[in-house]
Motif scaffolding. Structure first.
Motif, short mmCIF file in Angstrom:
data_model
loop_
_atom_site.label_atom_id
_atom_site.label_comp_id
_atom_site.label_asym_id
_atom_site.label_seq_id
_atom_site.Cartn_x
_atom_site.Cartn_y
_atom_site.Cartn_z
N LEU A 87 46.44 64.11 30.71
CA LEU A 87 46.01 65.74 29.83
C LEU A 87 44.99 65.27 28.78
N PRO A 122 44.11 69.54 33.15
CA PRO A 122 44.87 68.80 32.07
C PRO A 122 44.32 70.02 30.54
N SER A 133 48.68 68.65 25.25
CA SER A 133 47.12 69.03 25.77
C SER A 133 46.06 69.75 24.37
#
Length: 395
Positions: free
Chosen positions: A47, A134, A186
Motif C-alpha cells: 500500500l 495501492p 492507504s
C-alpha cells in the motif's frame, strides 16, 4: 444536500425507521458487546503509492509545528462553522454536477466575512482514487482541496476535511472489511502525508456517516456487527494517520458514531481507537427530523424547545460529562421550504442552546434545498438567519 434528498425523504422510510427503532430497543437488551474485529494485518508494503507532501508557504496561518493542546482547548477556539456541501463531496468527477460552481476564494472569503470561524469541507474520494492497491489518490485532486483549505486558513479559520459519500466501497459488512481496511489505510496515509506541514488548524474527520444503506436500522443505530466493523475502520484510519508522524502525531481527529447518529445504540457502540487523547466526537443532529430535514410543519412550541434541549443534554451527558470528549455537531440545518421567520427562530434557539452546552455547531449548506449562501451570486439567502446563527453561537 443532494444525497439527503434520496436518502431520507420518503414516508415509507419513516415508517420503517419507527418500527426498526422499537425492534432495536427491544433486542438490544440482550446484546453482547463482544463481536470479532478484523485482525488481518495491513500489508504496508503493498500500500505504498507515491506519497507527495504539499508545498506550502511557511508564513501562512495553519502552517508550522502543531501545538500540543487538548481537543477541548481546540474546540473552544474553533467557533461556529459552515459546510461547503455538495461540492467536493459530489459523487462524480464533475464537482459541479449538483448545481454549485467549483469552490473558489470568493466563496470562502464571503463565508468568513459573515463571521463563520470553522470551514468543513466534505470530500468524496471514490472518483479520484484508484479502487485497487495501492489505491492512489489523484494528485491534482489533493491540490484542488489544498487550495480551498488555504483560502480558509488565510481567513484565520479552522478547517475540517473528511471522507464523505464513500459509502459504496466503505460498507461495514464482513465480506468487504479486509479490503476496506486496506483502502482506508492507504487513503489516510496519503492524505496525512500530503498535509503533514499543516498544524492543528486542520482537522481530519475520518468518516462521515458510516453505515449500511437501506437497512431498517440505517438511521437508528445500525447493527451490533456493523457498529463493531465501523469501530475497526475508525481504528485503521486513526492508526494510519498517526503512523505518518510529525504534526499528524498530534493532529486532532474527528470520529463518528454509526451514521453520526445520536441514538443510544450508536453512541454506546462507539469505541475510541486506542483511547487516543486527541479524538473529537462527530455527530449530526437534524432535530426534529420531520421539521429540520424534511421541511414539514412548524417549530417553536414549548414542547419543541424542551425536546431539543433534551437532545442536547443527552449528547452532552454521554460525551462531555461521562466520556470527557468534546463534541462537534458537524451537520444541522433547515430546508428552504420552511418560512424564513421560522428558520430564523429555530436557528437562534439551536445555536444558543448547543453553544451553552459546549457543543460546536457547523451548519449544513448544500447550495440547494438547505441553502443559506448562494455560491453562484455570492449572496446570502437570508442575511438575518446567518447573522442570527453567528450571534447565538457565542457564549
Amino acid at each position: 444536500m443532494k444525497s439527503r434528498i434520496f436518502k431520507k425523504s420518503n414516508n415509507l422510510k419513516l415508517i420503517i425507521i419507527g418500527v426498526s427503532a422499537l425492534f432495536v430497543f427491544l433486542s438490544s437488551c440482550g446484546q453482547s458487546n463482544e463481536t470479532p474485529t478484523i485482525k488481518d494485518p495491513i500489508p504496508v508494503q503493498d500500500l505504498q503509492p507515491d506519497l507527495p507532501t504539499a508545498t506550502v508557504d511557511s508564513s501562512m496561518h495553519g502552517i508550522g509545528e502543531a501545538r500540543d493542546i487538548t481537543s477541548f482547548e481546540l474546540v473552544a477556539e474553533m467557533g461556529v462553522g459552515w459546510n461547503l456541501g455538495n461540492s467536493f463531496d459530489v459523487v462524480s468527477k464533475d464537482k459541479t454536477d449538483w448545481g454549485n460552481p467549483l469552490p473558489n476564494k470568493a466563496i470562502i472569503d464571503a463565508v468568513s466575512e459573515m463571521g463563520f470561524k470553522t470551514l468543513r469541507i466534505p470530500v468524496t474520494w471514490e472518483w479520484n482514487q484508484s479502487a485497487i492497491a495501492p489505491y492512489q489518490i489523484e494528485l491534482n485532486y489533493l491540490e484542488r482541496i489544498k487550495k480551498i483549505i488555504d483560502y480558509g486558513l488565510e481567513n484565520q479559520m479552522h478547517v475540517i476535511i473528511d471522507l464523505h459519500h464513500d459509502n459504496e466501497w466503505a460498507k461495514p459488512i464482513p465480506s468487504l472489511a479486509v479490503n476496506v481496511n486496506k483502502r482506508l489505510h492507504s487513503l489516510w496515509t496519503q492524505v496525512a502525508t500530503y498535509f503533514k506541514e499543516y498544524n492543528e488548524s486542520l482537522i481530519f474527520e475520518v468518516m462521515n456517516e458510516p453505515r449500511i444503506k437501506n437497512i431498517p436500522q440505517e438511521w437508528t443505530g445500525g447493527t451490533l456487527e456493523g457498529r463493531n466493523i465501523i469501530n475497526d475502520y475508525l481504528k485503521t484510519s486513526v492508526d494510519a494517520i498517526r503512523a505518518t508522524g510529525g504534526n499528524n502525531a498530534k493532529r486532532h481527529l474527528m470520529i463518528p458514531t454509526w451514521a453520526a447518529s445520536t441514538s443510544p445504540d450508536a453512541m454506546n457502540g462507539l469505541v475510541i481507537p486506542n483511547n487516543d487523547p486527541k479524538i473529537i466526537i462527530s455527530l449530526h443532529s437534524y432535530f426534529p427530523y420531520l421539521f429540520a430535514l424534511e421541511g414539514q410543519g412548524t417549530w417553536g412550541s414549548a414542547q419543541d424547545k424542551a425536546d431539543l434541549r433534551a437532545e442536547f443534554d443527552k449528547i452532552r451527558q454521554k460525551w462531555i460529562v461521562e466520556e470527557k470528549r468534546p463534541v462537534i455537531l458537524g451537520e444541522w440545518a433547515t430546508k428552504k421550504t420552511i418560512a424564513v421567520k421560522n428558520r430564523i427562530e429555530y436557528a437562534a434557539f439551536y445555536a444558543k442552546e448547543a453553544t451553552a452546552r459546549d457543543l460546536l455547531t457547523i451548519l449544513w449548506d448544500d447550495g440547494g434545498d438547505y441553502q443559506l449562501f448562494n455560491r453562484n451570486t455570492l449572496t446570502w439567502t437570508s442575511v438575518e438567519q446567518a447573522e442570527t446563527i453567528i450571534k447565538n453561537a457565542v457564549k
